[in-house]
Write a protein that holds these residues in place. Structure first.
Motif, PDB file in Angstrom:
ATOM      1  N   GLY A  48       0.819  -1.210   0.000  1.00  0.00           N
ATOM      2  CA  GLY A  48       0.000   0.000   0.000  1.00  0.00           C
ATOM      3  C   GLY A  48       0.852   1.258   0.000  1.00  0.00           C
ATOM      4  N   MET A  49       1.944   1.231   0.757  1.00  0.00           N
ATOM      5  CA  MET A  49       2.851   2.384   0.785  1.00  0.00           C
ATOM      6  C   MET A  49       3.416   2.663  -0.607  1.00  0.00           C
ATOM      7  N   ILE A  50       3.802   1.601  -1.289  1.00  0.00           N
ATOM      8  CA  ILE A  50       4.364   1.755  -2.639  1.00  0.00           C
ATOM      9  C   ILE A  50       3.302   2.298  -3.592  1.00  0.00           C
ATOM     10  N   GLU A  51       2.085   1.751  -3.483  1.00  0.00           N
ATOM     11  CA  GLU A  51       0.996   2.215  -4.344  1.00  0.00           C
ATOM     12  C   GLU A  51       0.664   3.687  -4.091  1.00  0.00           C
ATOM     13  N   LYS A  52       0.903   4.161  -2.864  1.00  0.00           N
ATOM     14  CA  LYS A  52       0.621   5.554  -2.517  1.00  0.00           C
ATOM     15  C   LYS A  52       1.835   6.456  -2.717  1.00  0.00           C
ATOM     16  N   HIS A  53       2.880   5.906  -3.336  1.00  0.00           N
ATOM     17  CA  HIS A  53       4.096   6.672  -3.611  1.00  0.00           C
ATOM     18  C   HIS A  53       4.747   7.217  -2.337  1.00  0.00           C
ATOM     19  N   THR A  54       4.714   6.410  -1.274  1.00  0.00           N
ATOM     20  CA  THR A  54       5.340   6.811  -0.008  1.00  0.00           C
ATOM     21  C   THR A  54       6.840   6.947  -0.216  1.00  0.00           C
ATOM     22  N   TYR A  55       7.419   7.873   0.502  1.00  0.00           N
ATOM     23  CA  TYR A  55       8.851   8.141   0.430  1.00  0.00           C
ATOM     24  C   TYR A  55       9.644   6.837   0.603  1.00  0.00           C
ATOM     25  N   CYS A  56      10.613   6.641  -0.282  1.00  0.00           N
ATOM     26  CA  CYS A  56      11.372   5.382  -0.348  1.00  0.00           C
ATOM     27  C   CYS A  56      11.978   4.960   0.988  1.00  0.00           C
ATOM     28  N   ASP A  58      10.979   5.532   3.974  1.00  0.00           N
ATOM     29  CA  ASP A  58       9.935   5.018   4.865  1.00  0.00           C
ATOM     30  C   ASP A  58       9.547   3.585   4.481  1.00  0.00           C
ATOM     31  N   VAL A  59       9.459   3.333   3.191  1.00  0.00           N
ATOM     32  CA  VAL A  59       9.130   1.981   2.715  1.00  0.00           C
ATOM     33  C   VAL A  59      10.256   1.019   3.077  1.00  0.00           C
ATOM     34  N   LEU A  60      11.484   1.445   2.857  1.00  0.00           N
ATOM     35  CA  LEU A  60      12.627   0.584   3.181  1.00  0.00           C
ATOM     36  C   LEU A  60      12.675   0.254   4.670  1.00  0.00           C
ATOM     37  N   ASN A  61      12.320   1.207   5.519  1.00  0.00           N
ATOM     38  CA  ASN A  61      12.268   0.931   6.956  1.00  0.00           C
ATOM     39  C   ASN A  61      11.210  -0.120   7.282  1.00  0.00           C
ATOM     40  N   GLN A  62      10.088  -0.052   6.609  1.00  0.00           N
ATOM     41  CA  GLN A  62       9.043  -1.057   6.829  1.00  0.00           C
ATOM     42  C   GLN A  62       9.481  -2.432   6.308  1.00  0.00           C
ATOM     43  N   ILE A  63      10.179  -2.456   5.199  1.00  0.00           N
ATOM     44  CA  ILE A  63      10.691  -3.724   4.665  1.00  0.00           C
ATOM     45  C   ILE A  63      11.676  -4.345   5.652  1.00  0.00           C
ATOM     46  N   THR A  64      12.510  -3.516   6.257  1.00  0.00           N
ATOM     47  CA  THR A  64      13.446  -4.003   7.270  1.00  0.00           C
ATOM     48  C   THR A  64      12.685  -4.617   8.444  1.00  0.00           C
ATOM     49  N   SER A  65      11.594  -4.009   8.820  1.00  0.00           N
ATOM     50  CA  SER A  65      10.761  -4.529   9.904  1.00  0.00           C
ATOM     51  C   SER A  65      10.172  -5.898   9.539  1.00  0.00           C
ATOM     52  N   VAL A  66       9.723  -6.033   8.299  1.00  0.00           N
ATOM     53  CA  VAL A  66       9.181  -7.314   7.831  1.00  0.00           C
ATOM     54  C   VAL A  66      10.270  -8.392   7.853  1.00  0.00           C
ATOM     55  N   GLN A  67      11.462  -8.033   7.380  1.00  0.00           N
ATOM     56  CA  GLN A  67      12.564  -8.991   7.367  1.00  0.00           C
ATOM     57  C   GLN A  67      12.925  -9.424   8.781  1.00  0.00           C
ATOM     58  N   SER A  68      12.900  -8.498   9.714  1.00  0.00           N
ATOM     59  CA  SER A  68      13.190  -8.810  11.109  1.00  0.00           C
ATOM     60  C   SER A  68      12.136  -9.763  11.681  1.00  0.00           C
ATOM     61  N   ALA A  69      10.893  -9.514  11.348  1.00  0.00           N
ATOM     62  CA  ALA A  69       9.808 -10.382  11.820  1.00  0.00           C
ATOM     63  C   ALA A  69       9.952 -11.792  11.235  1.00  0.00           C
ATOM     64  N   LEU A  70      10.310 -11.883   9.966  1.00  0.00           N
ATOM     65  CA  LEU A  70      10.545 -13.194   9.357  1.00  0.00           C
ATOM     66  C   LEU A  70      11.728 -13.898  10.008  1.00  0.00           C
ATOM     67  N   ASP A  71      12.757 -13.149  10.360  1.00  0.00           N
ATOM     68  CA  ASP A  71      13.894 -13.735  11.066  1.00  0.00           C
ATOM     69  C   ASP A  71      13.447 -14.328  12.400  1.00  0.00           C
ATOM     70  N   GLY A  72      12.534 -13.661  13.066  1.00  0.00           N
ATOM     71  CA  GLY A  72      12.008 -14.172  14.328  1.00  0.00           C
ATOM     72  C   GLY A  72      11.277 -15.492  14.145  1.00  0.00           C
ATOM     73  N   VAL A  73      10.498 -15.603  13.076  1.00  0.00           N
ATOM     74  CA  VAL A  73       9.812 -16.854  12.769  1.00  0.00           C
ATOM     75  C   VAL A  73      10.841 -17.949  12.494  1.00  0.00           C
ATOM     76  N   SER A  74      11.861 -17.623  11.723  1.00  0.00           N
ATOM     77  CA  SER A  74      12.907 -18.593  11.407  1.00  0.00           C
ATOM     78  C   SER A  74      13.615 -19.077  12.660  1.00  0.00           C
ATOM     79  N   LYS A  75      13.931 -18.157  13.553  1.00  0.00           N
ATOM     80  CA  LYS A  75      14.628 -18.526  14.788  1.00  0.00           C
ATOM     81  C   LYS A  75      13.776 -19.449  15.649  1.00  0.00           C
ATOM     82  N   LEU A  76      12.490 -19.142  15.770  1.00  0.00           N
ATOM     83  CA  LEU A  76      11.600 -19.995  16.558  1.00  0.00           C
ATOM     84  C   LEU A  76      11.508 -21.382  15.942  1.00  0.00           C
ATOM     85  N   LEU A  77      11.343 -21.435  14.633  1.00  0.00           N
ATOM     86  CA  LEU A  77      11.230 -22.724  13.950  1.00  0.00           C
ATOM     87  C   LEU A  77      12.536 -23.511  14.048  1.00  0.00           C
TER      88      LEU A  77
END
Length: 110
Positions: A48-56, A58-77
């Motif tokens: 949605g951020m990309i579709e709304k042309h959000t500042y790059c 800000d989007v990259l910071n959110q992507i980093t957050s997603v990657q961190s969350a996925l890392d947490g899933v990987s660590k638990l598994l």
């Protein structure tokens, strides 16, 4: 080491179609699914951020957050895998699980 899988783990096995399966308790499954549901929402938010042309930045910071969350899933598994499948297979003398696990960890660290 080939891609064939030994069914030595009492916690894991293969289903009727030959696909490897794992046995996790319901609490673990619920925790993993809840985390993945939140990540799914985060990814939709990034889209949605990309579709709304959000500042790059800000989007990259959110992507980093997603990657961190996925890392947490990987660590638990990975932790659950160590404590069940790997432990069981090692106790049954299946040292091939070490090579399999190292290969997985090295892939995760790329």
């Amino acid at each position: 080491m080939g891609d064939e899988v030994k069914d030595n783990c009492s916690s894991c096995g293969t289903d009727e179609s030959g696909i490897r399966t794992a046995h996790h308790d319901e609490k673990t499954i619920k925790e993993l699914v809840n985390r993945l549901n939140r990540i799914e929402g985060q990814v939709r938010g990034v889209k949605g951020m990309i579709e709304k042309h959000t500042y790059c930045d800000d989007v990259l910071n959110q992507i980093t957050s997603v990657q961190s969350a996925l890392d947490g899933v990987s660590k638990l598994l990975l932790e659950k895998h160590f404590k069940s499948c790997v432990k069981d297979r090692l106790s049954q003398g299946d040292d091939e699980v070490i090579d399999e696990l190292l290969k997985t960890i090295f892939r995760m660290k790329k």
